[in-house]
Design an enzyme around this catalytic site. Structure first.
Site, PDB file in Angstrom:
ATOM      1  N   ARG A  25     -28.296 -50.414 -50.465  1.00 47.23           N
ATOM      2  CA  ARG A  25     -29.115 -49.795 -51.501  1.00 47.23           C
ATOM      3  C   ARG A  25     -30.111 -48.760 -50.972  1.00 47.23           C
ATOM      4  NH1 ARG A  25     -33.867 -53.941 -52.407  1.00 47.23           N
ATOM      5  NH2 ARG A  25     -34.022 -54.782 -50.315  1.00 47.23           N
ATOM      6  N   THR A 136     -38.186 -51.401 -39.591  1.00 50.00           N
ATOM      7  CA  THR A 136     -36.846 -50.991 -40.001  1.00 50.00           C
ATOM      8  C   THR A 136     -36.661 -49.488 -39.876  1.00 50.00           C
ATOM      9  OG1 THR A 136     -36.725 -52.810 -41.558  1.00 50.00           O
ATOM     10  CG2 THR A 136     -35.221 -50.980 -41.935  1.00 50.00           C
ATOM     11  N   LYS A 161     -35.569 -52.264 -35.848  1.00 50.94           N
ATOM     12  CA  LYS A 161     -34.390 -52.820 -36.515  1.00 50.94           C
ATOM     13  C   LYS A 161     -33.588 -51.663 -37.103  1.00 50.94           C
ATOM     14  CE  LYS A 161     -33.951 -56.700 -38.998  1.00 50.94           C
ATOM     15  NZ  LYS A 161     -33.717 -57.587 -40.175  1.00 50.94           N
ATOM     16  N   LYS A 163     -30.730 -50.017 -39.099  1.00 54.90           N
ATOM     17  CA  LYS A 163     -29.795 -50.294 -40.185  1.00 54.90           C
ATOM     18  C   LYS A 163     -28.483 -49.549 -39.938  1.00 54.90           C
ATOM     19  CE  LYS A 163     -32.263 -52.948 -42.952  1.00 54.90           C
ATOM     20  NZ  LYS A 163     -31.868 -54.334 -43.252  1.00 54.90           N
ATOM     21  N   ASP A 191     -28.834 -54.219 -37.696  1.00 58.88           N
ATOM     22  CA  ASP A 191     -28.532 -54.941 -38.933  1.00 58.88           C
ATOM     23  C   ASP A 191     -27.450 -54.190 -39.706  1.00 58.88           C
ATOM     24  OD1 ASP A 191     -28.457 -56.481 -41.183  1.00 58.88           O
ATOM     25  OD2 ASP A 191     -30.584 -56.302 -41.681  1.00 58.88           O
ATOM     26  N   GLU A 219     -27.171 -58.335 -36.731  1.00 59.58           N
ATOM     27  CA  GLU A 219     -27.466 -59.138 -37.909  1.00 59.58           C
ATOM     28  C   GLU A 219     -26.419 -58.934 -38.997  1.00 59.58           C
ATOM     29  OE1 GLU A 219     -31.564 -58.803 -38.950  1.00 59.58           O
ATOM     30  OE2 GLU A 219     -31.261 -59.459 -41.016  1.00 59.58           O
ATOM     31  N   ASP A 244     -27.947 -63.579 -41.804  1.00 62.16           N
ATOM     32  CA  ASP A 244     -29.005 -63.305 -42.788  1.00 62.16           C
ATOM     33  C   ASP A 244     -28.501 -63.666 -44.188  1.00 62.16           C
ATOM     34  OD1 ASP A 244     -31.057 -62.414 -44.349  1.00 62.16           O
ATOM     35  OD2 ASP A 244     -30.930 -60.301 -43.813  1.00 62.16           O
ATOM     36  N   LYS A 268     -35.755 -66.107 -44.879  1.00 62.42           N
ATOM     37  CA  LYS A 268     -36.581 -65.317 -45.801  1.00 62.42           C
ATOM     38  C   LYS A 268     -36.986 -66.223 -46.950  1.00 62.42           C
ATOM     39  CE  LYS A 268     -34.300 -60.934 -44.787  1.00 62.42           C
ATOM     40  NZ  LYS A 268     -33.240 -59.995 -45.199  1.00 62.42           N
ATOM     41  N   CYS A 296     -38.170 -60.538 -44.401  1.00 63.51           N
ATOM     42  CA  CYS A 296     -38.640 -60.360 -45.773  1.00 63.51           C
ATOM     43  C   CYS A 296     -37.719 -59.380 -46.470  1.00 63.51           C
ATOM     44  CB  CYS A 296     -40.078 -59.846 -45.808  1.00 63.51           C
ATOM     45  SG  CYS A 296     -40.338 -58.245 -45.015  1.00 63.51           S
ATOM     46  N   ASP A 323     -41.956 -56.136 -41.953  1.00 66.11           N
ATOM     47  CA  ASP A 323     -42.475 -54.766 -41.967  1.00 66.11           C
ATOM     48  C   ASP A 323     -42.738 -54.246 -43.370  1.00 66.11           C
ATOM     49  OD1 ASP A 323     -39.885 -54.542 -42.768  1.00 66.11           O
ATOM     50  OD2 ASP A 323     -39.326 -52.955 -41.371  1.00 66.11           O
TER      51      ASP A 323
HETATM   52 MG    MG Z   1     -30.812 -58.363 -42.791  1.00 66.64          MG
END
Ligand code: MG
Length: 360
Positions: A25, A136, A161, A163, A191, A219, A244, A268, A296, A323
């Site tokens: 997203r 992130t 992290k 993406k 991730d 991840e 996750d 989470k 989170c 974050d």
């Molecule tokens: Mg994740």
């Protein structure tokens, strides 16, 4: 004492500094449900639930309906002192709806800790007063991701992290380029947000290993429901694999750990349904020595603070990915843990510690 008088919900809206992009997203502001629980003796607890439809299946309207129509009627008139009973009542009020439950759960923990005049992490037995979070790096073209990574490092982040999950083997080259740009001292967590197939994952992760990108973990490479696929990846790569989206509940954690489907678990609150259930995952992971990350969704400082309290309390949570507040362009709250760059400093404010203007 501590009899619950009122449960109300409202919407909080916080703009992000830059759009948040993953394989699932693109989001440019945080619009979350805030829950306020008030006791007859004037104590107030706050909670927050983000509508992460693509992960938990929840929307703003569904969160409010779950809290107002199902959970609130089960807890109003009862005492927060009957904590275990209340937690069970909230969890059993309806199935799923984990973010709605998390918002209520953290508001109840907030009240309990305030009543005992302790910061929540102390109530949970914690002694860590500082945490280090990653940040992130959103999914963009490689040049943008390198620029964002360099900027994060300049701002004091030592853990990024990254993406990925949309470009197959190109994801491996992208992470390798980021590694070359930031140098070897920076920890890179990758991730994929379910973006790869199991076989593709093995190829991509091996390419990252061969390219010397030294990712500390990967991840959720594959679809959340593909536990066999996740296990295939875990057993055919050297890089630790972190589950996750595959782990919501304590029973999910048991299955993942016992079948060797992943090496680590991302906890989470919005997946577990709050701190009470998250503590069970900490205990399970603790028994097996499975390292956990405290993560989170896109959340403001309210619910992220509750997560920080849990992370500060549990040694098995050795990785922090909180974050949310750092991505926000403004902060509507005062009090509670201080989020400054990579550093989260716990405060001595009782409860979760967060105060929200007129809502308190
Ligand atoms: Mg994740």
């Amino acid at each position: 004492m501590l009899k619950i008088k009122k449960v109300t919900t409202s919407i909080i809206s916080v703009p992000l500094k830059t759009p948040f992009k993953t394989a699932l997203r693109v989001v440019d502001s945080i619009n979350d449900v805030c829950v306020r629980i008030e006791t007859a003796d004037g104590m107030v607890g706050l909670g927050e639930a983000p509508p992460t439809a693509l992960i938990t299946g929840e929307t703003i309207d569904s969160v409010r309906a779950a809290i107002e129509g199902f959970i609130a009627p089960k807890i109003i008139g009862r005492s927060v002192m009957d904590f275990e009973d209340l937690m069970e009542a909230a969890q059993r009020a309806l199935i799923k709806n984990t973010s709605a439950k998390a918002a209520v759960d953290m508001a109840l923990y907030d009240i309990m800790a305030q009543a005992l005049n302790l910061p929540l992490y102390r109530l949970l037995g914690g002694s860590r007063t500082e945490l280090e979070s990653d940040v992130t790096i959103s999914l963009n073209d490689t040049d943008q991701m390198i620029a964002d990574s360099m900027a994060a490092v300049e701002n004091g982040f030592r853990i990024l992290k990254i993406k990925t999950g949309k470009s197959g083997l190109k994801d491996a080259y992208r992470v390798t380029e980021i590694r070359q740009a930031v140098g070897s001292a920076i920890e890179l967590r990758v991730d994929a947000n379910q973006g790869w197939t199991p076989k593709e994952s093995v190829r991509i992760i091996q390419a990252m290993e061969d390219g010397g990108c030294g990712a500390s973990l990967v991840e959720q490479p594959v679809n959340a429901h593909d536990i066999d696929g996740l296990r295939y990846v875990t057993q055919n790569t050297a890089t630790p694999i972190l589950a996750d989206e595959a782990v919501f509940s304590p029973s999910d954690a048991i299955e993942i750990i016992r079948t060797g489907a992943a090496d680590m678990i991302n906890i989470k609150l919005m997946k577990t349904g709050g701190i009470h259930e998250a503590l069970k995952i900490c205990d399970i992971a603790g028994i097996y020595g499975t390292p956990c990350m405290m993560g989170c969704m896109l959340e403001s400082r309210l619910s992220t603070a509750a997560a920080a309290h849990l992370a500060a309390a549990k040694h098995i949570i050795s990785m922090v990915d909180l974050d949310g507040p750092m991505l926000c362009a403004s902060d509507p709250f005062t009090g509670g843990p201080n989020f400054s760059g990579a550093r989260i400093k716990m405060s001595d404010d009782p409860g979760v510690g967060i105060i929200y203007g007129l809502l308190n």
